[in-house]
Design a protein around this motif. Structure first.
Motif, PDB file in Angstrom:
ATOM      1  N   ALA A  74      70.795  25.980 117.774  1.00 20.82           N
ATOM      2  CA  ALA A  74      71.012  27.097 116.844  1.00 20.82           C
ATOM      3  C   ALA A  74      71.861  26.677 115.653  1.00 20.82           C
ATOM      4  O   ALA A  74      71.725  27.225 114.554  1.00 20.82           O
ATOM      5  N   ASN A  75      72.737  25.718 115.844  1.00 21.06           N
ATOM      6  CA  ASN A  75      73.596  25.254 114.750  1.00 21.06           C
ATOM      7  C   ASN A  75      72.869  24.351 113.762  1.00 21.06           C
ATOM      8  O   ASN A  75      73.307  24.200 112.619  1.00 21.06           O
ATOM      9  N   ARG A  76      71.748  23.783 114.193  1.00 24.51           N
ATOM     10  CA  ARG A  76      71.046  22.834 113.313  1.00 24.51           C
ATOM     11  C   ARG A  76      69.752  23.399 112.734  1.00 24.51           C
ATOM     12  O   ARG A  76      69.218  22.868 111.764  1.00 24.51           O
ATOM     13  N   ASP A  77      69.240  24.494 113.297  1.00 20.78           N
ATOM     14  CA  ASP A  77      67.908  24.967 112.926  1.00 20.78           C
ATOM     15  C   ASP A  77      67.917  26.491 112.759  1.00 20.78           C
ATOM     16  O   ASP A  77      68.422  27.215 113.627  1.00 20.78           O
ATOM     17  N   ASP A  78      67.356  26.982 111.661  1.00 16.32           N
ATOM     18  CA  ASP A  78      67.403  28.417 111.372  1.00 16.32           C
ATOM     19  C   ASP A  78      66.589  29.256 112.351  1.00 16.32           C
ATOM     20  O   ASP A  78      66.972  30.387 112.670  1.00 16.32           O
TER      21      ASP A  78
ATOM     22  N   ILE B 282      68.204  32.216 114.585  1.00 19.97           N
ATOM     23  CA  ILE B 282      67.703  33.588 114.751  1.00 19.97           C
ATOM     24  C   ILE B 282      67.740  33.972 116.225  1.00 19.97           C
ATOM     25  O   ILE B 282      68.210  35.050 116.593  1.00 19.97           O
ATOM     26  N   ILE B 283      67.253  33.084 117.071  1.00 19.97           N
ATOM     27  CA  ILE B 283      67.206  33.368 118.512  1.00 19.97           C
ATOM     28  C   ILE B 283      68.604  33.575 119.074  1.00 19.97           C
ATOM     29  O   ILE B 283      68.868  34.539 119.802  1.00 19.97           O
ATOM     30  N   GLY B 284      69.525  32.678 118.720  1.00 24.83           N
ATOM     31  CA  GLY B 284      70.894  32.802 119.211  1.00 24.83           C
ATOM     32  C   GLY B 284      71.556  34.082 118.746  1.00 24.83           C
ATOM     33  O   GLY B 284      72.283  34.740 119.506  1.00 24.83           O
ATOM     34  N   THR B 285      71.300  34.476 117.506  1.00 23.72           N
ATOM     35  CA  THR B 285      71.895  35.703 116.962  1.00 23.72           C
ATOM     36  C   THR B 285      71.317  36.933 117.650  1.00 23.72           C
ATOM     37  O   THR B 285      72.043  37.876 117.969  1.00 23.72           O
ATOM     38  N   VAL B 286      70.017  36.924 117.876  1.00 22.10           N
ATOM     39  CA  VAL B 286      69.381  38.025 118.603  1.00 22.10           C
ATOM     40  C   VAL B 286      69.983  38.123 120.010  1.00 22.10           C
ATOM     41  O   VAL B 286      70.313  39.223 120.488  1.00 22.10           O
ATOM     42  N   ASN B 287      70.142  36.988 120.674  1.00 21.78           N
ATOM     43  CA  ASN B 287      70.730  36.977 122.021  1.00 21.78           C
ATOM     44  C   ASN B 287      72.121  37.595 122.021  1.00 21.78           C
ATOM     45  O   ASN B 287      72.446  38.444 122.859  1.00 21.78           O
ATOM     46  N   SER B 288      72.956  37.178 121.080  1.00 17.61           N
ATOM     47  CA  SER B 288      74.332  37.669 121.025  1.00 17.61           C
ATOM     48  C   SER B 288      74.388  39.149 120.658  1.00 17.61           C
ATOM     49  O   SER B 288      75.122  39.932 121.275  1.00 17.61           O
ATOM     50  N   THR B 289      73.616  39.534 119.653  1.00 16.22           N
ATOM     51  CA  THR B 289      73.626  40.928 119.208  1.00 16.22           C
ATOM     52  C   THR B 289      73.206  41.863 120.334  1.00 16.22           C
ATOM     53  O   THR B 289      73.841  42.899 120.581  1.00 16.22           O
ATOM     54  N   GLN B 290      72.157  41.506 121.032  1.00 13.56           N
ATOM     55  CA  GLN B 290      71.658  42.377 122.097  1.00 13.56           C
ATOM     56  C   GLN B 290      72.579  42.367 123.312  1.00 13.56           C
ATOM     57  O   GLN B 290      72.758  43.397 123.960  1.00 13.56           O
ATOM     58  N   ALA B 291      73.183  41.225 123.598  1.00 10.74           N
ATOM     59  CA  ALA B 291      74.139  41.163 124.705  1.00 10.74           C
ATOM     60  C   ALA B 291      75.315  42.100 124.427  1.00 10.74           C
ATOM     61  O   ALA B 291      75.812  42.782 125.332  1.00 10.74           O
TER      62      ALA B 291
ATOM     63  N   LYS C 189      67.896  32.858  96.101  1.00 10.66           N
ATOM     64  CA  LYS C 189      67.402  33.960  95.274  1.00 10.66           C
ATOM     65  C   LYS C 189      68.406  35.097  95.135  1.00 10.66           C
ATOM     66  O   LYS C 189      68.556  35.687  94.077  1.00 10.66           O
ATOM     67  N   TYR C 190      69.105  35.391  96.223  1.00 12.09           N
ATOM     68  CA  TYR C 190      69.985  36.558  96.211  1.00 12.09           C
ATOM     69  C   TYR C 190      71.442  36.231  95.942  1.00 12.09           C
ATOM     70  O   TYR C 190      72.237  37.108  95.655  1.00 12.09           O
ATOM     71  N   GLY C 191      71.790  34.953  96.029  1.00 17.70           N
ATOM     72  CA  GLY C 191      73.127  34.552  95.641  1.00 17.70           C
ATOM     73  C   GLY C 191      74.179  34.593  96.722  1.00 17.70           C
ATOM     74  O   GLY C 191      75.367  34.424  96.444  1.00 17.70           O
ATOM     75  N   ALA C 192      73.785  34.815  97.991  1.00 14.20           N
ATOM     76  CA  ALA C 192      74.759  34.732  99.074  1.00 14.20           C
ATOM     77  C   ALA C 192      75.097  33.269  99.297  1.00 14.20           C
ATOM     78  O   ALA C 192      74.341  32.376  98.905  1.00 14.20           O
ATOM     79  N   ASP C 193      76.227  33.007  99.925  1.00 14.35           N
ATOM     80  CA  ASP C 193      76.507  31.609 100.227  1.00 14.35           C
ATOM     81  C   ASP C 193      75.628  31.189 101.407  1.00 14.35           C
ATOM     82  O   ASP C 193      74.910  32.003 101.994  1.00 14.35           O
ATOM     83  N   ASP C 194      75.667  29.918 101.737  1.00 14.88           N
ATOM     84  CA  ASP C 194      74.766  29.443 102.793  1.00 14.88           C
ATOM     85  C   ASP C 194      75.483  29.316 104.130  1.00 14.88           C
ATOM     86  O   ASP C 194      75.074  28.566 105.006  1.00 14.88           O
ATOM     87  N   GLY C 195      76.552  30.085 104.290  1.00 16.16           N
ATOM     88  CA  GLY C 195      77.293  30.060 105.547  1.00 16.16           C
ATOM     89  C   GLY C 195      76.530  30.685 106.693  1.00 16.16           C
ATOM     90  O   GLY C 195      75.588  31.461 106.500  1.00 16.16           O
ATOM     91  N   ASN C 196      76.969  30.381 107.897  1.00 13.68           N
ATOM     92  CA  ASN C 196      76.273  30.861 109.095  1.00 13.68           C
ATOM     93  C   ASN C 196      76.263  32.383 109.201  1.00 13.68           C
ATOM     94  O   ASN C 196      75.236  33.000 109.503  1.00 13.68           O
ATOM     95  N   LEU C 197      77.415  32.998 108.950  1.00 14.66           N
ATOM     96  CA  LEU C 197      77.486  34.443 109.163  1.00 14.66           C
ATOM     97  C   LEU C 197      76.730  35.233 108.097  1.00 14.66           C
ATOM     98  O   LEU C 197      76.306  36.359 108.338  1.00 14.66           O
ATOM     99  N   ALA C 198      76.523  34.641 106.937  1.00 18.77           N
ATOM    100  CA  ALA C 198      75.670  35.302 105.941  1.00 18.77           C
ATOM    101  C   ALA C 198      74.277  35.493 106.524  1.00 18.77           C
ATOM    102  O   ALA C 198      73.641  36.542 106.346  1.00 18.77           O
TER     103      ALA C 198
END
Length: 317
Positions: free
Chosen positions: A98-102, A106-115, A175-184
């Motif tokens: 999850a740290n190396r691949d978008d 997505i999968i890791g974030t879905v897992n955490s959010t739903q947990a 395109k939208y100007g957010a930074d490229d950080g993980n939490l963005a």
């Protein structure tokens, strides 16, 4: 936020979607992405999160302005790109992935959010039901019609699924100007799952009562989803995988600033200024950059769903 390398990812919470044709059917309802949820009764797919002329919606993710409802649509996803996405999903095993691949992120974030929501909502007398995320390339079919990369991430209440193009995060910063950080990036999905929580709580339809304006019900609905995303962030490092391993490392100030950059980037005023060179609050559907940041921080700092009542204040700024 950074995932713990040894955390195990649950790929059963996502599915691949393909590239397909077709369009949103008139009279529909979809819930736009981070710029996202606006239920409309007519058809207009004013671009996802991005800008367009005249109103907040436009081509681009995060602002799927009032969307549409397409009943009877094929939700399986088919066409080119399906096999490739499926292969990418199958390679997502751990937090290190999850740290190396978008796609894995997505999968890791879905897992955490739903947990999180699975454990949190019962405290308020509501049971959380899982919602799958469909990862696609180009376009795919959803219960609300055709999901396309131009729309950006969105939640469809008709099939209870979140849709996101695998390449969206590249547009988020470029395109939208957010930074490229993980939490963005993670904030995008947390916002969409905020819409799913609203659906469970019976709040989602309120956006249709008053679809445009700086303090409209539509804006209040979007800001509440931002607040819910902030609540998840407040508790995200408590979430665990099926083996009891903590999914995420402790949050940092840099993480918060990253999320705030994304929230600001999809503010109606920022999008309109870029798209049309002027700001027209009477056509807002998601809220200003300042309001989006404010309500995200309200959720994050309180960690309390009761603090996310965006409908009662006279103004949301």
């Amino acid at each position: 936020m950074t995932f713990n390398d040894n955390a195990q990812l649950d790929t059963s919470q996502v599915q691949s979607g393909g590239s397909g044709g077709g369009g949103m059917a008139p009279g529909g309802i979809a819930v736009g992405g981070i710029g996202g949820l606006i239920l409309m009764i007519i058809m207009v797919l004013l671009n996802g999160f991005g800008g367009g002329s005249g109103s907040t919606g436009g081509a681009g993710p995060w602002n799927m302005n009032p969307a549409q409802v397409a009943s009877g649509a094929d939700t399986s996803g088919s066409g080119a790109g399906n096999d490739q996405i499926s292969q990418q999903i199958s390679q997502c095993k751990t937090g290190a992935d999850a740290n190396r691949d978008d796609v894995c992120r997505i999968i890791g974030t879905v897992n955490s959010t739903q947990a999180f929501w699975r454990n949190y909502l019962p405290q308020y007398g509501k049971q959380y039901t899982d919602a799958k995320t469909v990862i696609f390339s180009g376009s795919t079919q959803s219960g609300c019609g055709t999901a396309s990369s131009a729309m950006g991430p969105f939640y469809c209440p008709l099939d209870n699924k979140v849709y996101i193009d695998a390449a969206f995060f590249q547009e988020l910063s470029g395109k939208y100007g957010a930074d490229d950080g993980n939490l963005a990036k993670e904030y995008v999905l947390a916002h969409e799952y905020g819409h799913h929580v609203q659906n469970i709580l019976g709040l989602l339809g309120r956006s249709q009562q008053d679809p445009e304006g700086a303090n409209s019900a539509s804006v209040r609905t979007e800001l509440q989803a931002d607040c819910f995303a902030g609540i998840w962030v407040a508790h995200a490092t408590e979430t665990k995988d099926a083996n009891g391993n903590t999914l995420l490392q402790p949050i940092t100030e840099q993480d918060i600033q990253s999320a705030l950059s994304a929230a600001a980037a999809v503010g109606d005023d920022r999008i309109q200024e870029k798209a049309q060179g002027r700001v027209t609050p009477e056509s807002w559907t998601h809220g200003s950059a300042a309001a989006r940041q404010k309500w995200f921080m309200t959720g994050y700092q309180s960690g309390d769903i009761n603090k996310c009542d965006t409908f009662s204040p006279a103004t949301v700024e």
